[in-house]
Structure formats: structure tokens, C-alpha cells
Design a protein around this motif. Structure first.
Motif, PDB file in Angstrom:
ATOM      1  N   PRO A  22       0.882  -1.430   0.027  1.00 40.85           N
ATOM      2  CA  PRO A  22       0.035  -0.028   0.017  1.00 40.85           C
ATOM      3  C   PRO A  22       0.868   1.203   0.093  1.00 40.85           C
ATOM      4  CG  PRO A  22       0.278  -0.936   2.318  1.00 40.85           C
ATOM      5  CD  PRO A  22       0.843  -1.824   1.437  1.00 40.85           C
ATOM      6  N   GLY A  23       2.139   1.163  -0.182  1.00 41.11           N
ATOM      7  CA  GLY A  23       3.025   2.238  -0.356  1.00 41.11           C
ATOM      8  C   GLY A  23       4.548   1.839  -0.756  1.00 41.11           C
ATOM      9  N   SER A  24       5.468   2.557  -0.524  1.00 39.27           N
ATOM     10  CA  SER A  24       6.877   1.908  -1.000  1.00 39.27           C
ATOM     11  C   SER A  24       7.056   0.914  -0.190  1.00 39.27           C
ATOM     12  CB  SER A  24       7.815   2.931  -0.574  1.00 39.27           C
ATOM     13  OG  SER A  24       7.911   3.435   0.840  1.00 39.27           O
ATOM     14  N   PHE A  25       7.984  -0.245  -0.953  1.00 35.62           N
ATOM     15  CA  PHE A  25       8.241  -1.370  -0.603  1.00 35.62           C
ATOM     16  C   PHE A  25       9.097  -1.392   0.639  1.00 35.62           C
ATOM     17  CE2 PHE A  25      10.506  -5.559  -0.940  1.00 35.62           C
ATOM     18  CZ  PHE A  25       9.490  -6.410  -0.454  1.00 35.62           C
ATOM     19  N   GLN A  26       8.677  -1.559   2.015  1.00 30.62           N
ATOM     20  CA  GLN A  26       9.326  -1.568   3.208  1.00 30.62           C
ATOM     21  C   GLN A  26       9.325  -2.667   3.952  1.00 30.62           C
ATOM     22  OE1 GLN A  26       9.406   2.855   4.650  1.00 30.62           O
ATOM     23  NE2 GLN A  26       7.227   2.562   3.964  1.00 30.62           N
ATOM     24  N   PRO A  27       9.880  -4.083   3.503  1.00 34.91           N
ATOM     25  CA  PRO A  27       9.606  -5.219   4.214  1.00 34.91           C
ATOM     26  C   PRO A  27       9.537  -5.275   5.808  1.00 34.91           C
ATOM     27  CG  PRO A  27      11.731  -5.363   2.767  1.00 34.91           C
ATOM     28  CD  PRO A  27      10.801  -4.097   2.359  1.00 34.91           C
ATOM     29  N   LEU A  28      10.983  -4.865   6.094  1.00 33.98           N
ATOM     30  CA  LEU A  28      10.868  -4.895   7.776  1.00 33.98           C
ATOM     31  C   LEU A  28      10.189  -4.080   8.365  1.00 33.98           C
ATOM     32  CD1 LEU A  28      14.939  -5.110   8.059  1.00 33.98           C
ATOM     33  CD2 LEU A  28      13.268  -6.761   8.191  1.00 33.98           C
ATOM     34  N   LYS A  29       9.810  -2.989   7.733  1.00 31.35           N
ATOM     35  CA  LYS A  29       8.660  -1.956   8.488  1.00 31.35           C
ATOM     36  C   LYS A  29       7.387  -2.407   8.454  1.00 31.35           C
ATOM     37  CE  LYS A  29       7.797   2.903   8.757  1.00 31.35           C
ATOM     38  NZ  LYS A  29       7.907   4.253   7.826  1.00 31.35           N
ATOM     39  N   ALA A  30       7.159  -3.262   7.396  1.00 27.91           N
ATOM     40  CA  ALA A  30       5.804  -3.800   7.195  1.00 27.91           C
ATOM     41  C   ALA A  30       5.507  -5.111   8.217  1.00 27.91           C
ATOM     42  CB  ALA A  30       5.662  -4.455   5.619  1.00 27.91           C
ATOM     43  N   LEU A  31       6.784  -5.686   8.379  1.00 26.99           N
ATOM     44  CA  LEU A  31       6.938  -6.765   9.397  1.00 26.99           C
ATOM     45  C   LEU A  31       6.410  -6.376  10.900  1.00 26.99           C
ATOM     46  CD1 LEU A  31       7.368  -9.875   9.836  1.00 26.99           C
ATOM     47  CD2 LEU A  31       9.806  -9.217  10.273  1.00 26.99           C
ATOM     48  N   LYS A  32       6.836  -5.131  11.015  1.00 23.01           N
ATOM     49  CA  LYS A  32       6.366  -4.548  12.568  1.00 23.01           C
ATOM     50  C   LYS A  32       4.907  -4.315  12.390  1.00 23.01           C
ATOM     51  CE  LYS A  32      10.670  -1.694  13.196  1.00 23.01           C
ATOM     52  NZ  LYS A  32      11.067  -0.302  13.398  1.00 23.01           N
ATOM     53  N   ALA A  33       4.119  -4.097  11.291  1.00 29.06           N
ATOM     54  CA  ALA A  33       2.588  -3.808  11.312  1.00 29.06           C
ATOM     55  C   ALA A  33       2.101  -5.507  11.440  1.00 29.06           C
ATOM     56  CB  ALA A  33       2.400  -3.362  10.118  1.00 29.06           C
ATOM     57  N   ILE A  34       3.073  -6.255  10.609  1.00 29.62           N
ATOM     58  CA  ILE A  34       2.434  -7.632  10.836  1.00 29.62           C
ATOM     59  C   ILE A  34       2.445  -8.077  12.061  1.00 29.62           C
ATOM     60  CG2 ILE A  34       2.874 -10.141  10.209  1.00 29.62           C
ATOM     61  CD1 ILE A  34       3.667  -9.098   7.444  1.00 29.62           C
ATOM     62  N   ASP A  35       3.510  -7.763  12.983  1.00 30.71           N
ATOM     63  CA  ASP A  35       3.756  -8.178  14.405  1.00 30.71           C
ATOM     64  C   ASP A  35       2.422  -7.559  15.152  1.00 30.71           C
ATOM     65  OD1 ASP A  35       5.008  -9.247  16.548  1.00 30.71           O
ATOM     66  OD2 ASP A  35       5.960  -7.434  17.130  1.00 30.71           O
ATOM     67  N   LYS A  36       2.306  -6.351  15.166  1.00 32.22           N
ATOM     68  CA  LYS A  36       0.974  -5.846  15.875  1.00 32.22           C
ATOM     69  C   LYS A  36      -0.244  -6.545  15.619  1.00 32.22           C
ATOM     70  CE  LYS A  36       3.526  -2.662  17.934  1.00 32.22           C
ATOM     71  NZ  LYS A  36       3.667  -2.917  19.271  1.00 32.22           N
ATOM     72  N   MET A  37      -0.544  -7.147  14.303  1.00 33.62           N
ATOM     73  CA  MET A  37      -1.576  -7.985  13.989  1.00 33.62           C
ATOM     74  C   MET A  37      -1.605  -9.314  14.647  1.00 33.62           C
ATOM     75  SD  MET A  37      -1.704  -7.506   9.670  1.00 33.62           S
ATOM     76  CE  MET A  37      -1.301  -5.540   8.740  1.00 33.62           C
ATOM     77  N   ILE A  38      -0.224  -9.697  14.683  1.00 37.16           N
ATOM     78  CA  ILE A  38      -0.259 -11.167  15.332  1.00 37.16           C
ATOM     79  C   ILE A  38      -0.479 -11.037  16.923  1.00 37.16           C
ATOM     80  CG2 ILE A  38       1.544 -12.688  16.108  1.00 37.16           C
ATOM     81  CD1 ILE A  38       3.012 -12.293  13.314  1.00 37.16           C
ATOM     82  N   GLU A  39      -0.145  -9.882  17.684  1.00 32.98           N
ATOM     83  CA  GLU A  39      -0.219  -9.650  18.943  1.00 32.98           C
ATOM     84  C   GLU A  39      -1.676  -9.538  19.122  1.00 32.98           C
ATOM     85  OE1 GLU A  39       2.593  -7.441  21.636  1.00 32.98           O
ATOM     86  OE2 GLU A  39       2.878  -6.340  19.706  1.00 32.98           O
ATOM     87  N   MET A  40      -2.703  -8.767  18.134  1.00 33.09           N
ATOM     88  CA  MET A  40      -3.979  -8.520  18.271  1.00 33.09           C
ATOM     89  C   MET A  40      -4.672  -9.754  18.140  1.00 33.09           C
ATOM     90  SD  MET A  40      -6.387  -6.368  16.014  1.00 33.09           S
ATOM     91  CE  MET A  40      -8.117  -6.469  16.186  1.00 33.09           C
ATOM     92  N   GLY A  41      -4.236 -10.611  17.216  1.00 39.84           N
ATOM     93  CA  GLY A  41      -4.644 -11.848  16.962  1.00 39.84           C
ATOM     94  C   GLY A  41      -4.450 -12.809  18.264  1.00 39.84           C
TER      95      GLY A  41
END
Length: 365
Positions: free
Chosen positions: A84-103
Motif C-alpha cells: 500500500p506504499g513504498s516497499f519496506q519489508p522490515l517496516k511492514a513486518l512491524k505492522a504484521i507483528d502488531k496484527m499477530i499480537e492482536m490475534g
């Protein structure tokens, strides 16, 4: 490791797909007032029965406001595979991590219901845009609202903030341009009203941490697998954008059939073990280095957790996923990936995996 994170989130991602795509279209940033339901785009799990009718009724009202919009969306559009923006895999992984915590904080029974609702909704998809029926649209919105309401607000807000941080602010306007603007506005207003109902019924404390098995055969086998495959893991370019590429020659409806089998498999997983797997992934993300590789200890814990959740699912359900994936992933994909690593490391990993697979199958329910 970045890619392996997705395995635990099979059901969560599938359950979130409808809501996340829908919210992408709304005009402008949702703002913190809209963040409660925005977190549903990532969410996974004991919501009190008292609010079931409130959220269900609100979902029907949301459906009345948003279904015209839903029918206009091209759900088969490849744009949903792009960052949804510039490709930033490690930064995106931080967002995925928050999703995992929520899950991990959400109710596993509600997650199962969300998976079941999505499976049913996939069955009623029709038309060139791939839209589900109105009844199933309402049912999916209702169960997603209940999943979000089972998670404390701060964890939902953490997801919202992390996703916002990797999303180009121009994305909402672009997505809105692809549909009828008035219908998008109507859907957005309906969404905000739905968000308020969900927020009014939200829990204030997260559920307890998962119970992690120890000394079991799968745990022992996971160590052997990890020792055999960790060099291979270090060979992989986890920061590559190849994992965002569509499968060659396959349409969205073809791929959706395989995703549906994954959803069914996820709905049959043991809730505690699924939560434990999410927690293991969260910890593993915390030890990832600059190349996206986690520590050997966390890699082993993730393998053990994944083996246990697979063993909690009937064999035929697992084979249904395997067979469906075999139909959409041809040899060009595997050959391409194999060419990017040390072949001896890959063969050692494969041998270790087959041994691990046999142990998992032996204890499978």
C-alpha cells in the motif's frame, strides 16, 4: 522468516480480507475514531454473548449502507496484491507483528466462526467482480465486529497506527476513484456507525497467554528440523518483493479456491495451539536481524508451534490444502526459488522437513 509469519495467520488473514479491502476504499484516513474497526483488517480471537445481537443488528445496517459499494469493487483486481506504499519489508513486518499480537489476544472461538463465515461467503460468490451474497456479506461483517470487540482497544489501535505508517496517504483516494464515489461515502458513514457499536461492546483485558506443550514428540522433531534447515533459512532473501508477486498464469478465482481450503483448515485448528503459534511468531519477530532472519531458538519454537497446529487438524483437511496448492503452484515457481539458494542447504532442509512431517502425521488427530 518474514514469509513464515504468514502461516500462522492463514485464517486471520483470510478472515480479515473482506474488511481490510473494504476499508481501503473509504475516502481519506479513517482517523483514530475509525481505528477500532480498522484493526479488523488484521485481527484474529470471548466476546460476551450479551453484545451478539447489537453487533449483528449493526452489521445488517452496515450491509444496507455498503453492499452497493461492495458490488462495485473489483475483488479480482491484482492491485490488492501490491504493497500500500513504498516497499519496506522490515517496516511492514512491524505492522504484521502488531496484527499477530492482536490475534493472540482475540477469542479463538470467534476466530473459528469468522473462518466459517468466510468459507460460506466464498461459496456464494458470483458475478464478474467476485462479490458474495448480501446475507453472507452481513454475516462476515458481524463476526469481524465480534472478533474486534474481543480485543482490548490499545491492541487494535497499535494495528491501526502500524498499518497507517506503511500506507501511502494517496491510496484511499485512488481506490475511491475506482468505484462510485457516493456509494463509497455511504459505505464509510455506515462503517463509522458500525465501529461505534463495536467499540461500545469491547473488552478491556486480553485473554491469558496460551499453554505451550513441552517434552512432546513434535517439539523434539522440531529441533531436528531446525538444525537441518537453519542454514537454508539464512540463504533466503526474506526482503525480496517476490513474495508479493501473483502466481504465474493463475486468476484470482482460481487462487481463491486454494485460500478457501486454507480457511477450512484454519477453522479446525486447536484454539490454544493457534494462539501459542501466534505468540511464538511474535517472539521470533523480535529477534529478527537486518536480513529478516530470526534466531535459531525462535525458529525452532515456530516450527514446533506450526507442527502442533497442523497435528490438531484432520489429515484429509490438510491434504485438501496441499492438493489445492499443487493446482496453482507449478514447477516454475519452485525451480525459481530453488535457484536462489544453496542447493545442498535446500536438500538438507527438505530431508529434515519430510522427517518432521512423518512425526506430525503420527500424532495427528
Amino acid at each position: 522468516m518474514v514469509r513464515s509469519t504468514r502461516k500462522v495467520l492463514l485464517v486471520a488473514a483470510a478472515a480479515a480480507a473482506s474488511c481490510s479491502v473494504k476499508m481501503t476504499f473509504v475516502p481519506g484516513p479513517l482517523g483514530r475514531s475509525g481505528a477500532m474497526a480498522a484493526g479488523a483488517a488484521a485481527g484474529v480471537m470471548m466476546a460476551p454473548a450479551a453484545f451478539a445481537d447489537q453487533i449483528g443488528d449493526a452489521a445488517k445496517k452496515l450491509g444496507g449502507a455498503s453492499y452497493d459499494f461492495a458490488k462495485e469493487v473489483d475483488w479480482n483486481n491484482g492491485v490488492f496484491l501490491q504493497a500500500p506504499g513504498s516497499f519496506q519489508p522490515l517496516k511492514a513486518l512491524k505492522a504484521i507483528d502488531k496484527m499477530i499480537e492482536m490475534g493472540a489476544a482475540a477469542d479463538p472461538e470467534l476466530l473459528k466462526k469468522a473462518a466459517d463465515a468466510h468459507h460460506k461467503a466464498i461459496g456464494s460468490i458470483s458475478g464478474p467482480n467476485g462479490v458474495t451474497s448480501r446475507a453472507d456479506w452481513d454475516a462476515v461483517n458481524a463476526v469481524l465486529g465480534r472478533v474486534v470487540a474481543s480485543v482490548p482497544k490499545q491492541k487494535v489501535m497499535d494495528v491501526y497506527d502500524a498499518v497507517k505508517d506503511i500506507t501511502d496517504p494517496k491510496v484511499p483516494a485512488y481506490m475511491k476513484s475506482l468505484v462510485n464515489g457516493a456509494d463509497a461515502e455511504k459505505a464509510y458513514q455506515g462503517f463509522l456507525e458500525f465501529k461505534d457499536v463495536v467499540a461500545a461492546n469491547e473488552v478491556t483485558t486480553a485473554s491469558a497467554a496460551a499453554t505451550v506443550p513441552t517434552g512432546d514428540k513434535i517439539g523434539t522433531a522440531a529441533k531436528a528440523l531446525s538444525d537441518a534447515s537453519y542454514p537454508f533459512i539464512k540463504d533466503i532473501d526474506w526482503l525480496s518483493d517476490i513474495y508479493l508477486k501473483p502466481l504465474p498464469g493463475k486468476t484470482a478465482p482460481e487462487t481463491l479456491k486454494a485460500i478457501d481450503k486454507m480457511i477450512v483448515m484454519g477453522s479446525k485448528m486447536d484454539g490454544n495451539l493457534l494462539k501459542a503459534a501466534a505468540e511464538a511468531h511474535h517472539k521470533a519477530i523480535g529477534s529478527i536481524d537486518a536480513k529478516g532472519v530470526t534466531s535459531p531458538e525462535d525458529y525452532e519454537a515456530v516450527n514446533a508451534a506450526l507442527g502442533r497446529i497442523v497435528a490438531s487438524v484432520p489429515k484429509q483437511t490438510v491434504m485438501d490444502v496441499y492438493d489445492s496448492m499443487a493446482k496453482i503452484v507449478d514447477s516454475s515457481v519452485t525451480n525459481n526459488l530453488f535457484s536462489k539458494v544453496n542447493p545442498l542447504d535446500a536438500l538438507s532442509a527438505a530431508k529434515g522437513f519430510y522427517t518432521f512431517k512423518d512425526v506430525v502425521e503420527a500424532v495427528q488427530r
